[in-house]
Design a protein around this motif. Structure first.
Motif, PDB file in Angstrom:
ATOM      1  N   THR A 187      16.088  -5.175   4.123  1.00  0.00           N
ATOM      2  CA  THR A 187      14.627  -5.073   4.206  1.00  0.00           C
ATOM      3  C   THR A 187      14.156  -3.712   3.677  1.00  0.00           C
ATOM      4  N   GLN A 188      13.090  -3.740   2.868  1.00  0.00           N
ATOM      5  CA  GLN A 188      12.477  -2.506   2.387  1.00  0.00           C
ATOM      6  C   GLN A 188      10.983  -2.546   2.684  1.00  0.00           C
ATOM      7  N   THR A 189      10.482  -1.432   3.229  1.00  0.00           N
ATOM      8  CA  THR A 189       9.060  -1.297   3.539  1.00  0.00           C
ATOM      9  C   THR A 189       8.520  -0.069   2.821  1.00  0.00           C
ATOM     10  N   CYS A 190       7.387  -0.264   2.063  1.00  0.00           N
ATOM     11  CA  CYS A 190       6.735   0.846   1.381  1.00  0.00           C
ATOM     12  C   CYS A 190       5.282   0.920   1.851  1.00  0.00           C
ATOM     13  N   TRP A 191       4.739   2.122   1.999  1.00  0.00           N
ATOM     14  CA  TRP A 191       3.336   2.249   2.377  1.00  0.00           C
ATOM     15  C   TRP A 191       2.727   3.497   1.743  1.00  0.00           C
ATOM     16  N   HIS A 192       1.359   3.433   1.598  1.00  0.00           N
ATOM     17  CA  HIS A 192       0.682   4.496   0.891  1.00  0.00           C
ATOM     18  C   HIS A 192      -0.820   4.426   1.187  1.00  0.00           C
ATOM     19  N   THR A 193      -1.510   5.499   0.991  1.00  0.00           N
ATOM     20  CA  THR A 193      -2.977   5.537   1.066  1.00  0.00           C
ATOM     21  C   THR A 193      -3.513   5.931  -0.307  1.00  0.00           C
ATOM     22  N   LEU A 194      -4.429   5.121  -0.875  1.00  0.00           N
ATOM     23  CA  LEU A 194      -4.930   5.415  -2.212  1.00  0.00           C
ATOM     24  C   LEU A 194      -6.415   5.046  -2.318  1.00  0.00           C
ATOM     25  N   SER A 195      -7.020   5.410  -3.442  1.00  0.00           N
ATOM     26  CA  SER A 195      -8.449   5.131  -3.684  1.00  0.00           C
ATOM     27  C   SER A 195      -8.595   4.107  -4.797  1.00  0.00           C
ATOM     28  N   THR A 196      -9.485   3.128  -4.570  1.00  0.00           N
ATOM     29  CA  THR A 196      -9.750   2.119  -5.603  1.00  0.00           C
ATOM     30  C   THR A 196     -10.851   2.625  -6.540  1.00  0.00           C
ATOM     31  N   SER A 197     -11.056   1.870  -7.579  1.00  0.00           N
ATOM     32  CA  SER A 197     -12.018   2.300  -8.604  1.00  0.00           C
ATOM     33  C   SER A 197     -12.982   1.164  -8.917  1.00  0.00           C
ATOM     34  N   THR A 198     -14.207   1.518  -9.365  1.00  0.00           N
ATOM     35  CA  THR A 198     -15.186   0.520  -9.800  1.00  0.00           C
ATOM     36  C   THR A 198     -14.907   0.098 -11.235  1.00  0.00           C
ATOM     37  N   ALA A 199     -14.031   0.868 -11.919  1.00  0.00           N
ATOM     38  CA  ALA A 199     -13.778   0.588 -13.336  1.00  0.00           C
ATOM     39  C   ALA A 199     -12.736  -0.499 -13.530  1.00  0.00           C
ATOM     40  N   GLY A 200     -11.891  -0.734 -12.573  1.00  0.00           N
ATOM     41  CA  GLY A 200     -10.849  -1.737 -12.738  1.00  0.00           C
ATOM     42  C   GLY A 200      -9.758  -1.579 -11.685  1.00  0.00           C
ATOM     43  N   GLU A 201      -8.658  -2.292 -11.865  1.00  0.00           N
ATOM     44  CA  GLU A 201      -7.556  -2.230 -10.913  1.00  0.00           C
ATOM     45  C   GLU A 201      -6.871  -0.860 -10.930  1.00  0.00           C
ATOM     46  N   VAL A 202      -6.418  -0.455  -9.726  1.00  0.00           N
ATOM     47  CA  VAL A 202      -5.598   0.754  -9.577  1.00  0.00           C
ATOM     48  C   VAL A 202      -4.146   0.305  -9.370  1.00  0.00           C
TER      49      VAL A 202
END
Length: 433
Positions: free
Chosen positions: A353-368
Motif C-alpha cells: 500500500t502507498q499513500t500520498c498527500w499534499h496541499t495545493l492551489s487550483t487555477s481558473t486557467a485550467g487543470e493543475v
C-alpha cells in the motif's frame, strides 16, 4: 732407658736378654689381631656374650657389667681364655658388623664415617645450606626420575593460611610464584621485584579458572568449549567469528516451522532453492532471525527478503510468533519507506500500500498537475480524494481528472461550472508494487 711398648699401639717389646721371648711376641700379635681390620661385633652392649669366639671384639657401652665393668669406651677382645682391653685412638676405624656401617672413633664415640642421611640438619650439593634453606643445590640441572612407574613432587604446608609454592627467581629476586599461596586455591602470580600481581587462580572446589588481569590469546581457540559449527548452540560454548553470521556468512537453515524448539536461536540464511522452507509465499532468499523465550515455547521470527517472486520486493519484512502451539501467519504491514518533498509526502507499507498527500492551489486557467512524491505501480485501484478549503459552494468535475501512475490533473469548479482558484487537500491511495 729401655722402652717396653710401642708408642702408638702400646704393643709389648722384647727386651734384651729376655727369657720366653715368644710370650711377648705373641701378646703383641694378639693386640695387632684385635685392631688391624677392626670388626666390632657389638656396639654399646653392657654385658659380655656368653660364648665368645677367640678374636671377637666388642665396644662396651655405658653401664657395662661383669668382666666389662669399668671398660666403657674401650675395645674388649676375647683371646680364647679371657678379655683383653685396648683404648682406641682418635681416627681409628672399625666395621660395625651389626649396623653394617663403617665407623671412626672421634670425640669419644664410634661415629659413622658416612653420616646417617635420615633426619639431617641440612644438605648442600655444590652449595651450602642454612637454617631456612635446609637443602641447597647448585647445578645446571636437577633430575627427579621415577622408580619403575610415576614420580610425584610434594610440597606440604601446615595450615591453609600458610604457603606451599614454587618461586622462580632471577638475581635472588622472585618474579613468578605458583602453588597454594595463603589459601587452598591454586594461584599463579608474577612480580617486578617490588609488587606481586595475581595472574591466575583455580578454585579448589569447582576447578573454575579465573584470570584477574584478563587474557590475550594469539592463536585460535579449539576444543569442546568452543562452537563446533557456526550454528552450534550448545550452552556455555564460546561464540566464534562467523557464528550465526556474526562476522561471517550466515549459516544455512532448513525448515523454520519446527515447533519442538530444535531450531537454535540466531541469524540464518534462508534459500528456498537450497532446501529452506516455512517462509512466506514467494520468498526465495532471505535473512531469518529466530528467537526463543524458553524451552520449545514462546518463539518469534523475523524474515527480511533478499529476493522474491513478483509482488515480494527485496527489503520486505515479515514477522510471526507462536506461544506453545503452532506458528501464527506471516504478517507484513509496517512502514517500509517515507518521503517528504515539494510535491507532498508519501508512505510505503510492506503489504504494497502507498499513500500520498499534499496541499495545493487550483487555477481558473485550467487543470493543475500534481506529481506524486513517489510513483504508483499502476492506476489500477488508484483513488484520489480531495478536500476543498472554501466557504463558497464548490463542486468537483471528474472529467477534469487526468490520472496516471505518476501524476493527476486537478481542477475545481463552482456551481456554475466555472473553474475557481482555491486551496485543496489531496490524497492518493494505491499500490507501489
Amino acid at each position: 732407658m729401655t722402652t717396653e711398648t710401642t708408642t702408638r699401639l702400646a704393643l709389648p717389646l722384647i727386651q734384651p736378654g729376655q727369657a720366653q721371648k715368644h710370650v711377648t711376641h705373641n701378646e703383641a700379635l694378639q693386640a695387632l689381631d684385635a685392631v688391624v681390620q677392626l670388626r666390632l661385633l657389638s656396639l654399646g652392649a653392657t654385658e659380655p656374650p656368653a660364648a665368645p669366639a677367640p678374636g671377637d671384639v666388642h665396644a662396651p657401652g655405658e653401664g657395662a657389667s661383669g668382666a666389662w665393668s669399668g671398660q666403657e669406651g674401650r675395645l674388649a677382645q676375647w683371646d680364647g681364655t679371657g678379655w683383653r682391653f685396648l683404648s682406641p685412638e682418635e681416627g681409628w676405624r672399625a666395621w660395625d658388623v651389626a649396623g653394617g656401617v663403617l665407623r671412626a672413633w672421634t670425640g669419644g664415640a664410634w661415629r659413622p664415617v658416612v653420616p646417617d642421611l635420615r633426619d639431617l640438619d641440612g644438605l648442600g650439593i655444590g652449595a651450602g645450606y642454612d637454617a631456612e634453606n635446609r637443602l641447597a643445590v647448585a647445578a645446571s640441572a636437577t633430575l627427579l626420575s621415577h622408580a619403575g612407574a610415576g614420580h610425584r613432587l610434594k610440597v606440604n604446608k601446615a595450615a591453609p593460611e600458610d604457603t606451599a609454592s614454587l618461586v622462580f627467581q632471577s638475581g635472588w629476586t622472585g618474579h613468578a610464584e605458583m602453588g597454594l599461596a595463603g589459601g587452598l586455591d591454586f594461584t599463579l602470580k608474577v612480580g617486578d621485584g617490588a609488587t606481586w600481581t595475581p595472574a591466575l587462580s583455580v578454585a579448589r572446589d569447582t576447578g573454575i579458572v579465573t584470570l584477574p588481569q584478563g587474557a590475550t590469546v594469539n592463536g585460535p581457540l579449539n576444543g569442546t568449549a568452543v562452537q563446533s559449527t557456526p550454528a552450534d548452540g550448545t550452552p556455555g560454548r564460546v561464540l566464534t567469528v562467523g557464528a550465526f553470521g556474526l562476522g561471517g556468512p550466515l549459516p544455512a537453515v532448513g525448515g523454520i516451522s519446527v515447533t519442538d524448539g530444535s531450531l537454535v536461536p540466531g541469524l540464518y540464511a534462508y534459500d528456498s532453492s537450497s532446501g529452506s522452507s516455512g517462509g512466506p509465499a514467494g520468498v526465495v532468499r532471505a535473512t531469518v532471525l529466530h528467537a526463543r523465550r524458553g524451552g520449545a515455547a514462546g518463539e518469534t521470527q523475523l524474515l527480511i527478503v533478499e529476493s522474491g517472486a513478483t509482488g515480494v520486493p527485496p527489503g520486505l519484512i515479515f514477522g510471526r510468533a507462536r506461544s506453545g502451539a503452532g506458528w501464527g501467519a506471516w504478517t507484513c504491514g509496517s512502514v517500509l519507506d517515507s518521503v517528504s518533498g515539494p510535491t507532498g509526502r508519501s508512505l510505503r507499507q510492506q503489504d504494497g500500500t502507498q499513500t500520498c498527500w499534499h496541499t495545493l492551489s487550483t487555477s481558473t486557467a485550467g487543470e493543475v498537475t500534481w506529481v506524486f512524491p513517489q510513483p504508483f505501480v499502476s492506476t489500477a485501484g488508484l483513488s484520489v480524494l480531495l478536500s476543498v478549503n472554501s466557504a463558497s459552494v464548490i463542486t468537483l468535475s471528474p472529467r477534469h481528472w487526468n490520472k496516471s501512475a505518476t501524476q493527476v490533473g486537478i481542477s475545481v469548479t463552482n456551481t456554475s461550472s466555472v473553474r475557481v482558484a482555491t486551496t485543496v487537500d489531496v490524497m492518493a491511495i494505491g499500490r507501489w508494487f
